[in-house]
Design a protein around this motif. Sequence first.
Motif, PDB file in Angstrom:
ATOM      1  N   ILE A 208       0.801  -1.183  -0.151  1.00 26.56           N
ATOM      2  CA  ILE A 208       0.032   0.163  -0.001  1.00 26.56           C
ATOM      3  C   ILE A 208       0.881   1.312  -0.068  1.00 26.56           C
ATOM      4  N   ASN A 209       2.113   0.984   0.690  1.00 24.97           N
ATOM      5  CA  ASN A 209       3.166   2.407   0.525  1.00 24.97           C
ATOM      6  C   ASN A 209       3.312   2.645  -1.025  1.00 24.97           C
ATOM      7  N   LYS A 210       3.686   1.437  -1.696  1.00 23.27           N
ATOM      8  CA  LYS A 210       3.990   1.662  -3.225  1.00 23.27           C
ATOM      9  C   LYS A 210       2.896   2.422  -4.021  1.00 23.27           C
ATOM     10  N   ILE A 211       1.677   1.787  -3.565  1.00 23.47           N
ATOM     11  CA  ILE A 211       0.645   2.259  -4.464  1.00 23.47           C
ATOM     12  C   ILE A 211       0.543   3.715  -3.986  1.00 23.47           C
ATOM     13  N   PHE A 212       0.476   4.093  -2.861  1.00 22.44           N
ATOM     14  CA  PHE A 212       0.413   5.552  -2.316  1.00 22.44           C
ATOM     15  C   PHE A 212       1.420   6.164  -2.996  1.00 22.44           C
ATOM     16  N   LYS A 213       2.613   5.890  -3.067  1.00 16.58           N
ATOM     17  CA  LYS A 213       3.725   6.519  -3.845  1.00 16.58           C
ATOM     18  C   LYS A 213       3.316   6.873  -5.119  1.00 16.58           C
ATOM     19  N   ILE A 214       3.046   5.699  -5.979  1.00 17.46           N
ATOM     20  CA  ILE A 214       2.753   5.845  -7.222  1.00 17.46           C
ATOM     21  C   ILE A 214       1.344   6.874  -7.606  1.00 17.46           C
ATOM     22  N   SER A 215       0.598   6.834  -6.552  1.00 14.44           N
ATOM     23  CA  SER A 215      -0.669   7.830  -6.855  1.00 14.44           C
ATOM     24  C   SER A 215      -0.306   9.274  -6.911  1.00 14.44           C
ATOM     25  N   GLY A 216       0.751   9.717  -6.357  1.00 11.82           N
ATOM     26  CA  GLY A 216       1.326  11.173  -6.393  1.00 11.82           C
ATOM     27  C   GLY A 216       0.397  11.810  -5.261  1.00 11.82           C
ATOM     28  N   LYS A 217      -0.189  11.333  -4.554  1.00 13.35           N
ATOM     29  CA  LYS A 217      -0.862  11.953  -3.355  1.00 13.35           C
ATOM     30  C   LYS A 217      -0.012  12.600  -2.236  1.00 13.35           C
ATOM     31  N   ASP A 218      -0.524  13.732  -1.798  1.00 16.97           N
ATOM     32  CA  ASP A 218       0.173  14.381  -0.818  1.00 16.97           C
ATOM     33  C   ASP A 218       0.048  13.699   0.594  1.00 16.97           C
ATOM     34  N   LEU A 219       1.218  13.519   1.333  1.00 14.74           N
ATOM     35  CA  LEU A 219       0.957  12.616   2.643  1.00 14.74           C
ATOM     36  C   LEU A 219       0.016  13.211   3.610  1.00 14.74           C
ATOM     37  N   GLY A 220      -0.734  12.581   3.933  1.00  9.93           N
ATOM     38  CA  GLY A 220      -1.950  12.742   4.736  1.00  9.93           C
ATOM     39  C   GLY A 220      -3.411  12.813   4.151  1.00  9.93           C
ATOM     40  N   LYS A 221      -3.083  12.665   2.777  1.00  6.44           N
ATOM     41  CA  LYS A 221      -4.501  12.610   1.869  1.00  6.44           C
ATOM     42  C   LYS A 221      -4.713  11.183   1.815  1.00  6.44           C
ATOM     43  N   PRO A 222      -5.992  11.000   1.312  1.00 10.60           N
ATOM     44  CA  PRO A 222      -6.365   9.574   1.338  1.00 10.60           C
ATOM     45  C   PRO A 222      -6.394   9.116  -0.062  1.00 10.60           C
ATOM     46  N   LEU A 223      -6.161   7.797  -0.239  1.00 11.97           N
ATOM     47  CA  LEU A 223      -6.673   7.158  -1.647  1.00 11.97           C
ATOM     48  C   LEU A 223      -8.368   6.701  -1.546  1.00 11.97           C
ATOM     49  N   THR A 224      -8.882   6.629  -2.596  1.00 12.72           N
ATOM     50  CA  THR A 224     -10.410   6.469  -2.647  1.00 12.72           C
ATOM     51  C   THR A 224     -10.401   5.172  -2.870  1.00 12.72           C
ATOM     52  N   TYR A 225     -11.485   4.495  -2.706  1.00  8.01           N
ATOM     53  CA  TYR A 225     -11.897   2.908  -3.001  1.00  8.01           C
ATOM     54  C   TYR A 225     -12.120   3.149  -4.633  1.00  8.01           C
ATOM     55  N   PHE A 226     -12.334   4.094  -5.173  1.00  2.00           N
ATOM     56  CA  PHE A 226     -12.644   4.164  -6.401  1.00  2.00           C
ATOM     57  C   PHE A 226     -11.045   4.236  -7.128  1.00  2.00           C
ATOM     58  N   PRO A 259      -2.547  -9.629  -4.876  1.00  2.00           N
ATOM     59  CA  PRO A 259      -3.267 -10.062  -3.431  1.00  2.00           C
ATOM     60  C   PRO A 259      -3.310  -9.163  -2.218  1.00  2.00           C
ATOM     61  N   ALA A 260      -2.247  -8.322  -2.051  1.00  2.00           N
ATOM     62  CA  ALA A 260      -2.330  -7.069  -0.998  1.00  2.00           C
ATOM     63  C   ALA A 260      -3.499  -6.339  -1.454  1.00  2.00           C
ATOM     64  N   THR A 261      -3.601  -6.059  -2.485  1.00  2.00           N
ATOM     65  CA  THR A 261      -4.779  -4.866  -2.954  1.00  2.00           C
ATOM     66  C   THR A 261      -6.063  -5.562  -2.753  1.00  2.00           C
ATOM     67  N   ARG A 262      -6.290  -6.714  -2.962  1.00  3.75           N
ATOM     68  CA  ARG A 262      -7.314  -7.417  -2.848  1.00  3.75           C
ATOM     69  C   ARG A 262      -7.864  -7.266  -1.265  1.00  3.75           C
ATOM     70  N   ILE A 263      -6.639  -7.836  -0.460  1.00  3.92           N
ATOM     71  CA  ILE A 263      -7.200  -7.567   1.032  1.00  3.92           C
ATOM     72  C   ILE A 263      -7.673  -6.030   1.522  1.00  3.92           C
ATOM     73  N   TYR A 264      -6.930  -5.150   1.002  1.00  3.10           N
ATOM     74  CA  TYR A 264      -7.591  -3.888   1.306  1.00  3.10           C
ATOM     75  C   TYR A 264      -8.698  -3.267   0.788  1.00  3.10           C
ATOM     76  N   LEU A 265      -8.986  -4.051  -0.647  1.00  3.47           N
ATOM     77  CA  LEU A 265     -10.458  -3.382  -1.204  1.00  3.47           C
ATOM     78  C   LEU A 265     -11.340  -4.391  -0.467  1.00  3.47           C
ATOM     79  N   SER A 266     -11.186  -5.745  -0.122  1.00  4.37           N
ATOM     80  CA  SER A 266     -12.249  -6.363   0.691  1.00  4.37           C
ATOM     81  C   SER A 266     -12.541  -5.744   2.193  1.00  4.37           C
ATOM     82  N   ALA A 267     -11.443  -5.258   2.794  1.00  2.00           N
ATOM     83  CA  ALA A 267     -11.600  -4.668   4.123  1.00  2.00           C
ATOM     84  C   ALA A 267     -12.479  -3.373   3.973  1.00  2.00           C
TER      85      ALA A 267
END
Length: 301
Positions: A208-226, A259-267
């Motif tokens: 999830i750290n890698k996905i967040f980095k790829i997203s380019g979001k600022d630290l403290g901002k969330p990733l959306t379910y979409f 599989p990691a992304t699947r777990i986060y999405l399921s949660a």
Amino acid sequence: MLKIQKYAAIDIGSNAVRLLISNIIEQDNENVVFKKNSLVRVPIRLGADVFMNGSISEYNQERMIDTMKAFSLLMKSHGVVRYKACATSAMREANNSQPLSQKILDTCGINIDIIDGEEEAAIIAATDLHTFIDPNKTYLYVDVGGGSTEFSIIHNGEKIKSRSFKIGTVRLLNDIVKNETWVELENWIKDNTKDYYKIELIGSGGNINKIFKISGKDLGKPLTYFYLTSYYKTLQSYSYEERITKLNLNQDRADVIIPATRIYLSAMKWSGAKDIYVPKIGLSDGIIKSIYYETVSSVIV
């Protein structure tokens, strides 16, 4: 007067082994500051041995010993004054973990503490989450590992409940997670989040750290379910080789990230969460803090 010491945490996971060295900065009448100094990650993937065969192979035992020797030398070079080594799911379940731990102690001088899932969840949840969360909100904290995933319910700044499930990226890659385990997890999440009006996720772990980095979001901002759903579909549309060459993922990340992304999405789906926050904390950070507070309490006593 400023006092700076170096502590180290060794996290022996099912996918990778990590050494985190942190500066512990203390100043009179001020709070202690934990500042990351160095992080080394070695993708040994012990879980691929253990979850399929029940034991750690000779090859990976040698890699573990070599890695611990290197970690020992790095700690010495950095001037680390205290350390703690914690092993999680793969070492918990390996039938030869005790002799390997003893060999590592004899050859490298590193004592390994094999912790259970509940202790793992507690150490992770004890990190400085209060600096990342709104005390008026309710969160489901999800730490995805190779062998297990730790879940904690945090309400009004307090941890209400924690649970560890044997659903991890390496287990999923090897198709050895039973459907009943997924059902148990779904029921646990739904039962423990149904009484809260709104839930948000906090996610930790390398993927999830890698996905967040790829997203380019600022630290403290969330990733959306979409966004996470869209990225999950993108990952699945590429082959393993293409995820390395076109998405620029390391080879030991390119397979487990799905599989990691699947777990986060399921949660997120089962809790009804629309956002996931990624504060870049995990077991290593929790270990560092546990060493410090153990030291402080022993001095006070």
